[in-house]
Design an enzyme around this catalytic site. Sequence first.
Site, short mmCIF file in Angstrom:
data_model
loop_
_atom_site.label_atom_id
_atom_site.label_comp_id
_atom_site.label_asym_id
_atom_site.label_seq_id
_atom_site.Cartn_x
_atom_site.Cartn_y
_atom_site.Cartn_z
N ILE A 56 0.74 -1.25 0.06
CA ILE A 56 0.03 -0.02 0.00
C ILE A 56 0.98 1.31 -0.04
CG2 ILE A 56 -1.88 1.22 1.25
CD1 ILE A 56 -2.29 -1.58 0.19
N GLU A 57 0.77 1.94 -1.17
CA GLU A 57 1.76 3.00 -1.30
C GLU A 57 1.12 4.50 -1.34
OE1 GLU A 57 4.63 2.13 -4.19
OE2 GLU A 57 4.79 0.19 -3.51
#
Length: 495
Positions: free
Chosen positions: A173-174
């Site tokens: 998750i960026e």
Amino acid sequence: MLSTLCLGATLLSFGALQVSGFDNSRQDNLAVYWGQNSYGATGSNQADFQKNLSYYCQDDIINAIPVAFLNVFFGTGGEPSIDLANSCSNADDPVFAGTELANCQFLASDIETCQSAGKIVTISIGGGTGSVGFSNASQAESFANTIWNLFLGGSSSTRPFGSAVLDGVDLDIEGGSSDYYTNFVSTLRGLMNSGSKTYYITGAPQCPYPDAYLGTVLNAESFDAVYVQFYNNYCGLTDYSNSNDWDFDDWDTWAKSKSVNPNVKVYIGAPAASAAAGSGYVDAATLGQIAVDTRNQYSSFGGVMMWDASQAYANGRFDAAVKSSITLNGASSPSTTAPTSTTPTTTHATTTTPPPSTTPSTTSSSPATSSTTAPTGSGSCAGVASWVGNVAYDGGDQVVYGGHLWTARWWSYADSPGGSAGDWTDDGACTASDLAPGEYVKVPFQSKAVPSHMIAKASFVPNPSLSAAMAAASAAVAQPTNAESYKKSSRFFAV
């Protein structure tokens, strides 16, 4: 880098598969991402483009393979969407009726081949470009059930990989909101605990501690391993000798004092080639030595993660060279605990200094053979993410594709740069960017729209990268029949 002769001997030593189950307690595991054809985004030699998954399972080098990415959580029909670049995507392959979820069931045999060789294969959710996140706890918990039914031990008529049962989920998750991931992981872990085999949950945080998007869930829920991305940040591998920047000790402290699972393993994440990331690449010998030194100092060390398989193979089997350096002779790590699964870009190139950044979205398809316009020049692609087929781009957005920088001429969805639609202008071949000491490339997360209604595919053209048998199997899948016009979705999950 190992010499050709030495590397050949290394490959021979690992060549005969001696199948045993994946052991999460070891300190010499190698996790290598597959699915994004990272080399194909930056290189031009088609012989080095991403191969079918089973191609990378013919020896004992790789132990874990996160398949990347499921980068749209809630797309057409409320279903997720995956993009596996030149291997399978909704731009080139059939989709399940009423969705933009690609039917990649021809990959089932590849997945099972890798699993039978003692490797784990997981689905990685997130990435550097997409539409991710949750609006409430109920949605997150429901999404966990969707992942369970589509990829793991549940059942659904729209399983992208057919009968193949993956071994777990990786959270990369960026961007977007960090809310409700604890609900997602908690529900998912409960489902895994009820399953008939061991499942794994891993995360891929950025090296700055704590991670901006995964920090909360890492402290609240049980993870089996974290693949810390020591690249594209000031704390990258190239700053290993700088104790003010290199922070594996922070992650070791987290593993021993804050992680719900005290046996969680921490991996050093590394680019598998200089073109695989904006910054942080070191040669195989250097990476191997860093890994061994880190293992000798920190008991939480679990191995090395690489981005990605296509880059590693094109870079003289970078994976094999590093594996040779870190392999323990038969024995497990000093801490021999069982797996914990049963326990609770569009952007212009920039250089910057801290705070942390994200990794490049490394999604690409095979470069097109034609271009919409003649290249207008040559520009650096540093900090620009690769083109993704299952999100929409606005005019002026920039992407990397086939080793070139491209700019969208107008709104575009599922039309690759250089394609007949003429959506993209070729800005020229990517050039290397020279970074001053202490600088690093920032690759921001791209939160993109997802069209809520799609044009049905009138016919299917087999992906040329697949075998004839695979293409035939894919072509036999029924196609959607109700054609609707494109419409931009209002769904965003941006902070």
